[in-house]
Write a protein that holds these residues in place. Structure first.
Motif, short mmCIF file in Angstrom:
data_model
loop_
_atom_site.label_atom_id
_atom_site.label_comp_id
_atom_site.label_asym_id
_atom_site.label_seq_id
_atom_site.Cartn_x
_atom_site.Cartn_y
_atom_site.Cartn_z
N THR A 240 -11.60 -1.63 127.50
CA THR A 240 -13.07 -1.59 127.43
C THR A 240 -13.61 -0.34 128.10
OG1 THR A 240 -13.14 -4.01 127.46
CG2 THR A 240 -15.17 -2.84 127.99
N GLU A 241 -13.02 0.03 129.23
CA GLU A 241 -13.45 1.22 129.95
C GLU A 241 -13.24 2.48 129.11
OE1 GLU A 241 -15.29 3.06 133.11
OE2 GLU A 241 -14.98 0.91 132.76
N TYR A 242 -12.10 2.55 128.42
CA TYR A 242 -11.83 3.73 127.60
C TYR A 242 -12.73 3.79 126.38
CZ TYR A 242 -7.73 4.85 130.41
OH TYR A 242 -6.91 5.20 131.45
N MET A 243 -13.08 2.63 125.85
CA MET A 243 -14.01 2.60 124.73
C MET A 243 -15.39 3.13 125.15
SD MET A 243 -12.33 1.72 122.11
CE MET A 243 -13.70 1.47 120.99
N LYS A 244 -15.78 2.83 126.39
CA LYS A 244 -17.05 3.37 126.92
C LYS A 244 -16.97 4.90 127.01
CE LYS A 244 -18.44 -0.67 129.66
NZ LYS A 244 -18.72 -1.17 131.03
N HIS A 245 -15.81 5.39 127.48
CA HIS A 245 -15.64 6.85 127.57
C HIS A 245 -15.78 7.50 126.20
CE1 HIS A 245 -13.16 6.42 131.55
NE2 HIS A 245 -14.44 6.11 131.69
N ILE A 246 -15.15 6.89 125.19
CA ILE A 246 -15.25 7.46 123.84
C ILE A 246 -16.70 7.44 123.34
CG2 ILE A 246 -14.58 7.09 121.43
CD1 ILE A 246 -11.88 6.09 122.41
N ALA B 29 -12.02 17.47 122.06
CA ALA B 29 -10.93 17.40 123.03
C ALA B 29 -11.02 16.12 123.85
CB ALA B 29 -10.98 18.62 123.94
N GLY B 30 -12.25 15.73 124.23
CA GLY B 30 -12.43 14.51 125.01
C GLY B 30 -12.01 13.27 124.25
N VAL B 31 -12.36 13.21 122.95
CA VAL B 31 -11.96 12.06 122.13
C VAL B 31 -10.44 11.99 122.01
CG1 VAL B 31 -12.02 11.11 119.80
CG2 VAL B 31 -14.13 11.95 120.85
N LEU B 32 -9.81 13.15 121.79
CA LEU B 32 -8.35 13.17 121.68
C LEU B 32 -7.68 12.72 122.97
CD1 LEU B 32 -7.82 16.50 119.67
CD2 LEU B 32 -7.64 14.15 118.83
N LEU C 77 -19.43 7.57 125.18
CA LEU C 77 -20.18 8.60 125.89
C LEU C 77 -19.88 9.98 125.34
CD1 LEU C 77 -19.86 7.32 129.58
CD2 LEU C 77 -21.91 7.32 128.14
N VAL C 78 -18.62 10.24 125.03
CA VAL C 78 -18.27 11.54 124.47
C VAL C 78 -18.94 11.75 123.11
CG1 VAL C 78 -16.36 12.91 123.55
CG2 VAL C 78 -16.10 11.71 125.72
N LEU C 79 -18.94 10.73 122.27
CA LEU C 79 -19.57 10.85 120.96
C LEU C 79 -21.09 11.02 121.08
CD1 LEU C 79 -17.60 8.13 118.94
CD2 LEU C 79 -17.33 10.62 118.84
N ALA C 80 -21.72 10.32 122.06
CA ALA C 80 -23.16 10.47 122.27
C ALA C 80 -23.51 11.88 122.73
CB ALA C 80 -23.64 9.44 123.30
N ALA C 81 -22.69 12.44 123.64
CA ALA C 81 -22.92 13.81 124.10
C ALA C 81 -22.79 14.81 122.95
CB ALA C 81 -21.93 14.15 125.21
N CYS C 82 -21.82 14.57 122.09
CA CYS C 82 -21.63 15.45 120.93
C CYS C 82 -22.83 15.39 119.99
CB CYS C 82 -20.35 15.05 120.21
SG CYS C 82 -19.94 16.10 118.79
N LEU C 83 -23.35 14.18 119.79
CA LEU C 83 -24.51 14.01 118.90
C LEU C 83 -25.74 14.72 119.45
CD1 LEU C 83 -25.77 12.64 116.42
CD2 LEU C 83 -26.26 10.66 117.88
#
Length: 220
Positions: free
Chosen positions: A190-196, A168-171, A198-204
């Motif tokens: 750039t800020e949004y790419m950081k958010h993505i 949901a966060g990635v979407l 972080l979301v992927l790292a949390a998922c991993l």
């Protein structure tokens, strides 16, 4: 005539030689190597035939230890008697003990008691007798007490929740980034790419927690 009658009467009251032939059986005990207190009780066929109520069926040494060194232990004995010994190892301050009863030492004249608590050793110069005290069985320590694997199930469920939240966060982040780019706000990408990221790292991290814990065998 009176003298003969008196002698006959005396002979009738005297015990037979077999009944009177009671001797003493002595065993030399060497206890200088025992790192614990112990009590030894010697008994023979003769003593075991006595009533047990007053403890006369065996002769005990009382509590002994290494400072007592060597000593003699004797009990009444008749020819042909079986000789046995009861061994009590005092293992605690509140009366706990380990016992080995009816150890056959017939024919032995010297015995040695040695070793440490729960690892004592008793040997005699008679080949029929040599024994060791075995330590009590101790269950293997394990932290695998979670027989129903409730922790693993909880981790799997939490990983599923985090994965759903990550999707949901990635979407949401992707949609917001696309909206900003469409409006020409490129400076925030750039800020949004950081958010993505972080979301992927949390998922991993969330999805690997369960398999990692199972591999370490911490939850059974």
């Amino acid at each position: 005539m009176a003298v003969v009658i008196a002698l006959l009467g005396l002979g009738m009251t005297m015990p037979s030689a077999a009944m009177a032939a009671e001797d003493s059986y002595t065993v030399r005990i060497h206890g200088g190597g025992a790192a614990y207190l112990y009590t030894l009780c010697l008994k023979t066929t003769t003593t075991m035939a006595r009533p047990r109520g007053n403890g006369s069926d065996r002769i005990c040494s009382g509590k002994k230890g290494s400072p007592n060194g060597s000593f003699n232990l004797s009990a009444p004995y008749k020819s042909g008697d079986t000789v046995k010994i009861d061994i009590e190892m005092h293992t605690g301050l509140t009366g706990e003990s380990v016992t080995k009863d009816n150890v056959d030492i017939t024919g032995a004249t010297s015995c040695t008691i040695s070793g440490a608590v729960h690892a004592g050793k008793f040997e005699c110069d008679s080949p029929i007798n040599s024994l060791k005290f075995s330590p009590p069985a101790i269950e293997e320590y394990t932290i695998n007490s979670n027989k129903k694997k409730a922790v693993s199930k909880l981790l799997d469920f939490m990983a599923w929740l985090v994965s759903a939240a990550a999707v949901a966060g990635v979407l949401i982040t992707g949609a917001t980034l696309a909206s900003q780019l469409r409006r020409g706000a490129l400076e925030e990408r750039t800020e949004y790419m950081k958010h993505i990221a972080l979301v992927l790292a949390a998922c991993l991290i969330a999805t690997t927690a369960g398999p990692l814990i199972a591999w370490l065998d911490l939850t059974g």
